[in-house]
Design a protein around this motif. Structure first.
Motif, PDB file in Angstrom:
ATOM      1  N   GLU A  93       1.865 -19.871 -22.555  1.00  0.00           N
ATOM      2  CA  GLU A  93       0.538 -19.845 -23.166  1.00  0.00           C
ATOM      3  C   GLU A  93       0.399 -20.957 -24.200  1.00  0.00           C
ATOM      4  OE1 GLU A  93      -3.266 -19.216 -23.968  1.00  0.00           O
ATOM      5  OE2 GLU A  93      -2.153 -18.341 -22.288  1.00  0.00           O
ATOM      6  N   ARG A  94       1.433 -21.192 -24.988  1.00  0.00           N
ATOM      7  CA  ARG A  94       1.388 -22.297 -25.966  1.00  0.00           C
ATOM      8  C   ARG A  94       1.250 -23.643 -25.253  1.00  0.00           C
ATOM      9  NH1 ARG A  94       5.408 -19.225 -28.488  1.00  0.00           N
ATOM     10  NH2 ARG A  94       7.032 -20.603 -27.738  1.00  0.00           N
ATOM     11  N   TYR A  95       1.993 -23.838 -24.174  1.00  0.00           N
ATOM     12  CA  TYR A  95       1.895 -25.088 -23.423  1.00  0.00           C
ATOM     13  C   TYR A  95       0.509 -25.242 -22.795  1.00  0.00           C
ATOM     14  CZ  TYR A  95       6.852 -26.073 -23.970  1.00  0.00           C
ATOM     15  OH  TYR A  95       8.082 -26.353 -24.489  1.00  0.00           O
ATOM     16  N   ARG A  96      -0.059 -24.137 -22.321  1.00  0.00           N
ATOM     17  CA  ARG A  96      -1.408 -24.191 -21.752  1.00  0.00           C
ATOM     18  C   ARG A  96      -2.414 -24.634 -22.814  1.00  0.00           C
ATOM     19  NH1 ARG A  96      -1.424 -18.951 -19.800  1.00  0.00           N
ATOM     20  NH2 ARG A  96       0.330 -19.317 -18.490  1.00  0.00           N
ATOM     21  N   ARG A  97      -2.298 -24.076 -24.026  1.00  0.00           N
ATOM     22  CA  ARG A  97      -3.209 -24.464 -25.108  1.00  0.00           C
ATOM     23  C   ARG A  97      -3.009 -25.932 -25.480  1.00  0.00           C
ATOM     24  NH1 ARG A  97      -1.706 -19.298 -27.569  1.00  0.00           N
ATOM     25  NH2 ARG A  97      -0.455 -20.502 -29.035  1.00  0.00           N
ATOM     26  N   LEU A  98      -1.765 -26.387 -25.517  1.00  0.00           N
ATOM     27  CA  LEU A  98      -1.491 -27.794 -25.815  1.00  0.00           C
ATOM     28  C   LEU A  98      -2.103 -28.686 -24.745  1.00  0.00           C
ATOM     29  CD1 LEU A  98      -0.138 -30.012 -27.475  1.00  0.00           C
ATOM     30  CD2 LEU A  98       1.965 -29.578 -26.169  1.00  0.00           C
ATOM     31  N   ASP A 100      -4.715 -28.048 -22.971  1.00  0.00           N
ATOM     32  CA  ASP A 100      -6.164 -28.041 -23.193  1.00  0.00           C
ATOM     33  C   ASP A 100      -6.547 -28.993 -24.321  1.00  0.00           C
ATOM     34  OD1 ASP A 100      -6.391 -26.166 -21.188  1.00  0.00           O
ATOM     35  OD2 ASP A 100      -6.606 -24.448 -22.562  1.00  0.00           O
ATOM     36  N   VAL A 101      -5.783 -28.993 -25.396  1.00  0.00           N
ATOM     37  CA  VAL A 101      -6.060 -29.893 -26.523  1.00  0.00           C
ATOM     38  C   VAL A 101      -5.900 -31.338 -26.076  1.00  0.00           C
ATOM     39  CG1 VAL A 101      -5.202 -30.677 -28.776  1.00  0.00           C
ATOM     40  CG2 VAL A 101      -5.500 -28.232 -28.340  1.00  0.00           C
ATOM     41  N   LEU A 102      -4.824 -31.636 -25.369  1.00  0.00           N
ATOM     42  CA  LEU A 102      -4.595 -33.009 -24.918  1.00  0.00           C
ATOM     43  C   LEU A 102      -5.688 -33.473 -23.965  1.00  0.00           C
ATOM     44  CD1 LEU A 102      -0.724 -32.936 -24.430  1.00  0.00           C
ATOM     45  CD2 LEU A 102      -2.016 -34.043 -26.278  1.00  0.00           C
ATOM     46  N   ARG A 103      -6.157 -32.589 -23.093  1.00  0.00           N
ATOM     47  CA  ARG A 103      -7.235 -32.953 -22.162  1.00  0.00           C
ATOM     48  C   ARG A 103      -8.543 -33.211 -22.901  1.00  0.00           C
ATOM     49  NH1 ARG A 103      -4.705 -29.632 -18.447  1.00  0.00           N
ATOM     50  NH2 ARG A 103      -5.705 -27.756 -19.224  1.00  0.00           N
ATOM     51  N   SER A 104      -8.768 -32.526 -24.004  1.00  0.00           N
ATOM     52  CA  SER A 104     -10.031 -32.683 -24.746  1.00  0.00           C
ATOM     53  C   SER A 104     -10.040 -33.909 -25.642  1.00  0.00           C
ATOM     54  CB  SER A 104     -10.314 -31.439 -25.584  1.00  0.00           C
ATOM     55  OG  SER A 104      -9.395 -31.358 -26.670  1.00  0.00           O
TER      56      SER A 104
END
Length: 119
Positions: A93-98, A100-104
């Motif tokens: 879940e932490r990697y998924r959030r990271l 998402d941040v990197l994609r944005s």
């Protein structure tokens, strides 16, 4: 040794000889003598390792006539699997959030300045 079952299991598996014994018992039941055969230690030393594994609930001993096979209690691994799985899911879940941040983040396509100091 620690009181809670998970700590006892991890503590028992901290020793490489005990991990090897568990791996061998995953293939099938074996007697203490059979388990001791590949090691350069006494049968008593292997018995002590088995006692630690038994206290942790990883193995049990039964009696078949004159034979006393040691049996792997695989259900104990469910306890470890649940504990590990919980932390694996949190890490994912932490990697998924990271991700998402990197994609944005905007992509900067201008090259960095070459040498010298900026004016």
């Amino acid at each position: 040794m620690a009181a809670d079952p998970l700590s006892r299991v991890f503590s028992a598996l901290a020793d490489p000889t005990r991990r090897d014994i568990v791996a061998r018992l995953a293939v099938g039941d074996a007697t203490v003598n059979e388990l001791a055969a590949p090691y350069d230690v006494t049968v008593q030393a292997v018995s002590k390792h088995l006692k630690v594994l038994e206290d942790a609930g990883l193995v049990s001993r039964s009696r078949e006539a004159q034979r006393r096979p040691v049996h792997l209690e695989a259900n104990v691994f469910d306890l470890m699997t649940k504990w590990i799985e919980r932390y694996r899911r949190q890490a994912e879940e932490r990697y998924r959030r990271l991700d998402d941040v990197l994609r944005s983040m905007p992509v900067d396509t201008t090259p960095p300045p070459q040498g010298g100091t900026p004016s």
